[in-house]
Design a protein around this motif. Structure first.
Motif, PDB file in Angstrom:
ATOM      1  N   VAL A 109      -5.882  -0.434  -0.234  1.00 26.28           N
ATOM      2  CA  VAL A 109      -6.497   0.210   0.931  1.00 26.28           C
ATOM      3  C   VAL A 109      -7.631  -0.663   1.455  1.00 26.28           C
ATOM      4  O   VAL A 109      -7.827  -0.799   2.669  1.00 26.28           O
TER       5      VAL A 109
ATOM      6  N   LEU B 205       0.828  -1.205   0.000  1.00 29.67           N
ATOM      7  CA  LEU B 205       0.000   0.000   0.000  1.00 29.67           C
ATOM      8  C   LEU B 205       0.869   1.264   0.000  1.00 29.67           C
ATOM      9  O   LEU B 205       0.560   2.242  -0.700  1.00 29.67           O
TER      10      LEU B 205
ATOM     11  N   LEU C 222      -9.251   5.290   3.740  1.00 36.00           N
ATOM     12  CA  LEU C 222      -8.804   4.223   4.632  1.00 36.00           C
ATOM     13  C   LEU C 222      -9.765   4.044   5.801  1.00 36.00           C
ATOM     14  O   LEU C 222     -10.127   2.912   6.164  1.00 36.00           O
TER      15      LEU C 222
ATOM     16  N   TRP D 160      -7.274  10.317   0.928  1.00 36.47           N
ATOM     17  CA  TRP D 160      -6.858   8.937   1.171  1.00 36.47           C
ATOM     18  C   TRP D 160      -6.975   8.556   2.655  1.00 36.47           C
ATOM     19  O   TRP D 160      -7.224   7.391   2.979  1.00 36.47           O
TER      20      TRP D 160
END
Length: 420
Positions: free
Chosen positions: A86, A61, A149, A145
């Motif tokens: 993710v 990742l 997540l 991001w």
């Protein structure tokens, strides 16, 4: 979340995320399903264990996000590779908290929900928008991001809470999520704020994909179709690859326009008060449903399974009834004799040197215990947690890469003492 105008950054980038089309949601569900099945495949089938799987996925990742951040525009391959990883890593975050640290799924759900709210609050405070149509600065991309997540971790915890703790199972939990997604989509058509609708559905597609993955991959005895984690992962990975290659070639999901001029965002008005009302409504329904279901489970009288195909589906005892022929004493959790029978069988297989047989039989213990969680845990969480920990130790000992018979016997003996 209101209409406003944004000035392009000094070092302009093109938008770093795709247009929200049908392709987006199809690939998103495929990615979430892979997140569930791939984590199981690496953890169980390849015997990486939770820790090993988490390390490998975390490193992959990091590489994928580095590639995504260095790009100056949206590129389908980089973006969806990052989303897929993710998804796997977000699943593992929740699994580690639940399986390795013993954190209840109720706690994980609340914690991730609060963290997601904090992330959105910080994002909106800094940028005055949560729209993904304006991800053209590094800071916005970092907020984006982070939120992604947390949505995967929250979706995993919520889905597992529904299917396992509340005992709804894969199929029913999936249908509940589908109904919620449909309700939000209809509300959006009638004026619900677009950004709010997007993020609610984005969170909900995580438990939907997990329920779909579990339903397809898990054995029929556990309520699934029995396709296995390997086949399910391969099929969905193939679907993702085909879809991403199509988008990379056609650019069908690329947001047109650059950032060399003033960018206008038409997000609509009323986003803040709609968020308060809708999120409050969803929380109220969730808490009410949780309390109603746990109350029903506490008053439910469990039926003890003694043969294949009965009400609870627990495996039939293959060796005796109880150690020494005596009945296990009732516990605060109810009748635990089916679990003691399976544990005794497993111990006898270990004593006889039949490691393969012990591994197969202990799988019956895992299935029976997971199936009974929704009924037993509400009766006495402390007693359930203590037994769950001992069962985890048995599973780890027997499934170790190099099993130690002494460790296996010690774990099984401790479990039998607790069950007795």
């Amino acid at each position: 979340m209101t209409t406003h105008r944004l000035i392009a950054p000094s070092r302009p980038l093109l938008n770093k995320v795709p247009q929200i089309t049908l392709y987006f949601w199809v690939i998103k569900v495929l990615c979430t399903t892979v997140g569930e099945t791939a984590a199981d495949f690496l953890n169980v089938n390849l015997d990486f264990g939770l820790t090993g799987t988490s390390i490998v996925t975390g490193l992959l990742l990091a590489v994928a996000l580095a590639a995504q951040f260095t790009a100056n525009r949206y590129r389908a391959g980089r973006y969806w590779t990052a989303v897929t990883l993710v998804s796997v890593f977000g699943t593992l975050v929740t699994d580690n908290l639940t399986d390795a640290l013993g954190v209840p799924l109720e706690v994980s759900t609340v914690v991730f929900g609060v963290l997601l709210a904090v992330a959105f609050g910080a994002w909106y405070s800094a940028e005055r928008t949560l729209s993904i149509h304006s991800i053209f600065t590094r800071r916005r991309e970092a907020f984006y991001w982070t939120a992604i997540l947390l949505t995967f971790a929250l979706g995993t915890a919520t889905g597992d809470l529904m299917s396992q703790v509340l005992g709804l199972g894969f199929l029913v939990a999936g249908l509940v999520v589908v109904a919620l997604i449909a309700a939000v989509a209809v509300a959006w058509r009638f004026g619900l704020h677009a950004v709010l609708s997007f993020w609610i559905i984005y969170v909900l597609t995580r438990p939907l994909g997990a329920a779909l993955g579990d339903y397809l991959s898990q054995p029929t005895g556990e309520g699934g179709l029995g396709l296995g984690a390997t086949l399910t992962s391969v099929v969905f990975f193939a679907g993702i690859i085909v879809a991403v290659l199509y988008l990379a070639a056609t650019k069908a999901d690329v947001i047109a326009g650059g950032t060399d001029a003033v960018v206008f965002e038409e997000e609509g008005r009323g986003g803040v008060w709609q968020t308060v009302i809708v999120v409050g409504l969803l929380l109220g329904l969730g808490v009410a449903g949780y309390l109603w279901r746990t109350s029903a489970l506490q008053t439910d009288v469990p039926v003890v399974a003694t043969a294949p195909g009965d009400a609870q589906g627990a495996p039939q005892a293959s060796v005796g009834q109880q150690a020494g022929g005596r009945q296990a004493q009732p516990s605060r959790l109810g009748d635990l004799s089916p679990f003691r029978t399976i544990s005794q069988d497993t111990l006898q297989l270990v004593n006889g040197g039949d490691q393969a047989g012990a591994t197969t039989r202990v799988r019956d213990l895992e299935i029976a215990w997971d199936d009974a969680e929704a009924r037993l845990k509400p009766r006495d969480k402390t007693a359930w947690t203590a037994l769950d920990s001992k069962i985890d130790k048995v599973l780890r000992a027997i499934r170790a890469t190099s099993p130690d018979p002494a460790a296996e016997k010690a774990a099984l003996t401790a479990l039998l003492d607790a069950l007795g």
